[in-house]
Each structure stands twice: as structure tokens, then as C-alpha cells.
Scaffold this active site. Sequence first.
Site, PDB file in Angstrom:
ATOM      1  N   HIS A 251       0.671  -1.411  -0.020  1.00  0.00           N
ATOM      2  CA  HIS A 251       0.334  -0.096   0.061  1.00  0.00           C
ATOM      3  C   HIS A 251       1.020   1.240  -0.159  1.00  0.00           C
ATOM      4  CE1 HIS A 251      -3.828  -1.379   0.004  1.00  0.00           C
ATOM      5  NE2 HIS A 251      -3.363  -2.481   0.844  1.00  0.00           N
ATOM      6  N   ASP A 314      -0.828  -4.156   6.298  1.00  0.00           N
ATOM      7  CA  ASP A 314      -1.655  -5.442   5.750  1.00  0.00           C
ATOM      8  C   ASP A 314      -1.166  -5.154   4.131  1.00  0.00           C
ATOM      9  OD1 ASP A 314      -2.691  -2.142   5.051  1.00  0.00           O
ATOM     10  OD2 ASP A 314      -4.458  -3.217   4.430  1.00  0.00           O
ATOM     11  N   GLU A 315      -2.533  -6.478   2.994  1.00  0.00           N
ATOM     12  CA  GLU A 315      -2.448  -6.674   2.204  1.00  0.00           C
ATOM     13  C   GLU A 315      -1.709  -6.456   1.176  1.00  0.00           C
ATOM     14  OE1 GLU A 315      -6.868  -6.306   1.390  1.00  0.00           O
ATOM     15  OE2 GLU A 315      -5.506  -4.585   1.255  1.00  0.00           O
ATOM     16  N   VAL A 316       0.040  -7.543   1.679  1.00  0.00           N
ATOM     17  CA  VAL A 316       0.951  -7.391   0.682  1.00  0.00           C
ATOM     18  C   VAL A 316       0.932  -9.017  -0.333  1.00  0.00           C
ATOM     19  CG1 VAL A 316       3.832  -6.981   0.639  1.00  0.00           C
ATOM     20  CG2 VAL A 316       2.945  -6.510   2.346  1.00  0.00           C
ATOM     21  N   GLU A 366      -1.999  -8.684   9.674  1.00  0.00           N
ATOM     22  CA  GLU A 366      -0.588  -9.494   8.949  1.00  0.00           C
ATOM     23  C   GLU A 366       0.696  -9.177  10.175  1.00  0.00           C
ATOM     24  OE1 GLU A 366      -2.808  -7.565   7.392  1.00  0.00           O
ATOM     25  OE2 GLU A 366      -3.720  -7.711   5.367  1.00  0.00           O
TER      26      GLU A 366
END
Length: 685
Positions: A251, A314-316, A366
Site C-alpha cells: 500500500h 496489510d495486504e502485501v 498481518e
Amino acid sequence: MRLLCVLFALALASSAQTSSLPPTNLMPVPVSLQFGTGQLLIHESFSAALTGPHDEQLQHAAQNFFAVLSRKTGILLDNKFSDPAKASLVIHTEQPAKQVQELGEDESYSLEVKTSGAQLSAPTGLGAMRGLQTFLQLVRPTADGFAAPVVTIHDKPRFPWRGLMIDVSRHFIPLDVLKRNLDGMAAVKMNVFHWHLSDNQGFRIESKRFPKLYEMGSDGHYYSQDEVRSLIAYARDRGIRVVPEFDMPGHSTAWFAGYPELASAPGPYQIERKWGVFDPAMDPTQERSYKFLDEFIGEMAKLFPDRFFHIGGDEVNGKQWDANPKIQEFKRTHGLKSNQDLQAYFNKRVQQIVTKHKKIMIGWDEILDPDLPKDIVIQSWRGQQSLAVAARQGYRGLLSYGYYIDLMWPAWRHYAVDPMADAAAALSPEESQRILGGEACMWSEYVSPENIDSRIWPRTAAIAERLWSPQEVQDINSMYQRLATMSGELDWLGLTHNSNYEPMLRRIAGTTDIAPVRTLADVVEPVKDYTREETAPAVPTSATPLNRLVDAARPESDTARNFTNLVNSFVSGQSTTPETKSQIRSALIRWRDSQTHLQTMLDRSFLLKEVAPVSQDLAAISAVALTAMDYMESGQRPPDAWTTQQRALLEQAAKQKAQLLLMVVSPLQKLIEASAVPHPPPVSN
Ligand code: ACM
């Protein structure tokens, strides 16, 4: 005694179901309240005094209190501080709040209102600030003037962390909009503003050390450091901590616009215009990444006084890491088996930097890894399960799963989510202590400065109550009654969730004659969850105008909910009076006939055209429901073929159109089904 008081509060809250006037408007509901008889009138001579040790912060809070009371009553009350012996409201504190507000600081207070005056007592300035908000909510117009009822309240929060996160990256949200939302937070006793300052779509803060971050990462929409300091001071005067978030290592495209050398692939990079999860991620294998972060975090740690520092996490998706041979080699030589291991390595390095700058690291689910020290905090967006896992391992955590207000859920659904429920319910008392509370999250793909308040309020007040009030406070009818009052209170603070509705409808209508658009807007809601993205007419970007009915419509339709309740009481036989029937009929007639009016306006505005099919659906199913009412009142059953045909119509009308859901399909279906039952249908009693 405490239990008795709670039970008393609960009895009051639930009796609101049956009485038209709720016995308390207070939101969040206090731990205990006991009403007496009589009231304290508020007139021009109203004054307050501060006694006991206190500082400027409480002085400012008291000034704000006067400003709001003045606005709410229309009475000029210009900072009327007086001698304690003469004051209408004496505010007594044992000690001032901490210089930098801390997690877990005492926020309790007691408030005693008598006909002759009121006494607010609190161990700290912070508790006094919470009590002032309660007093403001108590003041209502009465037959004799503005007054607060005689009452004794003892109150304290259930959780120490009650936050609102606002994403200012995907759409920039100006400082004044944030400040009025801080006023809203203070009104419902929330105490953490989580500022999501960077993401793929924008880097929104001035860095003197790394100016290209905002120069190349923000399109000129960023906060100067002076503005940041002014927001922090504003929050402090309202008893709100400010926790900044800089999302990393994913992000993070906006960082790379100015500093591509931080990324795991060469670039060049531009700030992202679309929504979703993207490939760019910081290179966790190179020392220059950590040198950069050390200097950047050092600069930000000085600017933000709060102890906590959010690193996202988050969200890698790992795609850039997988494609980079140097990173693959690093993983092999360091024994890192997965990208998750690589991210854990990154987090450990960042955690050391955050600690060096005297902050405590917080991140999304995460980042949880048993190698990280136990002082870090996990913010769960994926459920109570990961919160419980973290708590068992000794980590503190916050719940945001269930509090994503961008998903357009009704307030009751957020209200039903409890940080201590589900997997967290099985925690030991010691582990439970590690659950600090929760945060409502306002992700900003589909919000602008114009409609953000209506996405946050009033629903966030229901989340605030979940995090402040005793767990047993769960009556949904009482919640909705108080939420309606709270929504009006927020108007006086300058929140625009109500006041921007009609101007937006006028723009859509292309005329001041908004009657048929409003009739429609009142009974629709934006599509839920992530359907907005999936059903978009064209790929949505940060440049897509947010000027459609889906942007103006409220996340939750009060009209539809109230109509559903009315129909439920009618078809269940609970209320079949002529008044009930006439209320149902007049709504149906209004919905049926408004379509004709709207149809004549379509040439005025392109924004209206896309909602014409929704209006047609509403008219068609309302006409059918009127026929169903006729059948019921005549005591006849419609032919089966008719009912079958109408079911198909309803099914069609229930589908999203123009990204809107027609929220009265379900009650109209109930009327149609009720007309088809073989028994005598409900008739007038
Ligand atoms: C998140 O929603 N990715 C924190």
C-alpha cells in the site's frame, strides 16, 4: 450496587421499546443513571466553575461546552465562568489529564443534576470532558424552556481504545472536515483518531526531510506540519489521541513516486488512481530502506506526541518480491521460507526503528509474528479470531472487523459486533484484558469531503456505544431511537450528514423541485460490501465524480426501516387499526405516484436518468402492494397466478440498479404474501 445500576439502565433502555418517548437520549448509555423529579433550567444566567487541579485543556473543553450549549439552545452563553458558590455547573477534578494523553487514563465521571444546579466530578480532566458531553446531551427543550432533567449518573468506559480511522489517501479530506468529525467523536466519547496518511493513492503529509514524498505523491493535497500540529491540539482539547498510520511495506506506491529506490522494482512510479491491492512494495532486503525509514519515522515521531505509531502492514501480495532475483537470494541466505517470513523480517527491523524513536508499534493483523516483542498492538480487520490468537500469545489488540463503515451496513449490524464475542469470548480474564477496544474504519474509495460525514454519522455513534457502554446494553430499538436524537445533536456540531443531503439531491435533479428524487432517495441504499467496485459502470478511479444518487443516498434508510416495522406489526396482527392501514397506504401511494413526476424531469439532468429504472420498480411494486391491501381488506385471496407473477416482479426489483438497493422490497413482499395466505387476513379491529 453497580450491577443494580446497570440493570436499572437496561430496564430503562428496553422500556424504550414500548414507550414513544425514550427515558434517556444518552448515547452512549452510561453505566448507571437514576432519574429524579424536576429539572435544571438553562437560561441566560447559566454559568460554570472549574474547581480542583486542572489545566488549559479542560478550560478549552469548558469553552467548547459553552459554545455548543449556546448553539443548541440559541441562548447567548459566552464563556460564563463564575464563582463556584454561584455556578449552575461545578466541574471538579482531582487532577488534570496527562500532558500527552495516555492509553487507559481514567475517563470516569459522576454527574449530579438537581433543580438548583449540577455537579460534575471526575478523577481526571479527561473524565470531566466526557461528563460535559453527557450534560450537553441531557439538555432538551421542555414546556418551560431548555432544561436538563434531575439525574445522577456514574459512568466509565468499557474499553480504553475507542477509535475512528479516516483514510485521507484515496480521497483527500481537508483539515476542517477532519476537525468537525473530531467534534462528532468527542460527542460520543470516542478517544482515538487514527489518521491513515499514506497509501497507494496519496502521501498526505509534509516531510521536511523527504519533501518529494508529498511533492510527488499528493497532487498538492497534503497537510503541512503546522496543520498537523493544529489538528493534534484540536483533538487534545477534546480528549482524543491522534495515531498516525504510514502503511508499509505494501500500500505504498505513493512513496515511490518521489523515492523509487525504496521499491522492489525499478519504476518509475506514479500515484495510483484505481482501487485495490497493487504490486509495488518496499524492498525489505536493502539497508537504504531502513535508513530512510529511520529518518522518516524519527521526523514523524517528533511531530506526533502519541505513544503509538501505526505501520499498516496489510495486504502485501509479494509479486514484486517474487520477481526480484536479489530478493529471492536474500530469502535463501537468511532462511526465510515465505514472503510472510520476509515481511516478518521487515516488521522486526521497523519495530526496532519505531522503538528507537520511543513509540509503540501497531499494525494490521498481518504483522502478528511470535518473534515480535509483546508490547506491539494488533488491529484486526479479519475477525475476532486473529484478535484472540494475538491475545493468547500475549499481544494487545483492537477490533475493526465488523466496524468497516465503508461497507454500508445498517447500524444494528455494527452494533451487534462485540470485541469480546466469538473467538474472543473464550479468553481468560488475563487475556481479555489485552483486548483494548476497537475502531470504526472509514476507507475513502467512495467518499468525498461532501459526503464523508453521512458515511460516518450517525452509524459510528452505535459503534461508539458498543465500545463505551456495558456489554449488556444491546436493545436495538432503544439504540435506533437514541441514534435519531444523536444525529440531530451532531447537526449542532456542524456535521453535514443531514445538511448536505438536499443540496446533493438538487444537483442530481437539476432543479430545486426535488420532491420525487427525495422520495426515491429516502428508500434506497448504496450497494453493500464491495459490490460498488464490482458493479461500477466504468472502472472507478480517484477522478470519478461522486455526484450520483448512490453517493447522496444514506447508508441506512430510516424510512425503509420504519416502514418495515409498520408492515411487520400489521401482518403479524399486532396493529391492524385504520391508522396503521392508512399509513401503509399513503406511503404506497406516494411511492407509486412519484414515478410519474420523476419521469417528467428526466430531461433536466443526466444524473437522474440512471435512477429512472429504480423509480419504475418502486412504482410498480407499490401499485401491486396496494392491490394486495385491497385483497386483504375485502377478505378475498388473489388468484395464485397473480401472486406468482408479483413474486417475479419483486425478485427483479430486489436487484441492484444504478448501484442502489430498493430497501422496501422486503416489506412489500410481506404484504403481498400476507394477501395470499388462505386464512382470513388481518382486518380492522
Ligand atoms: C485493510 O482493510 N486492508 C486493513
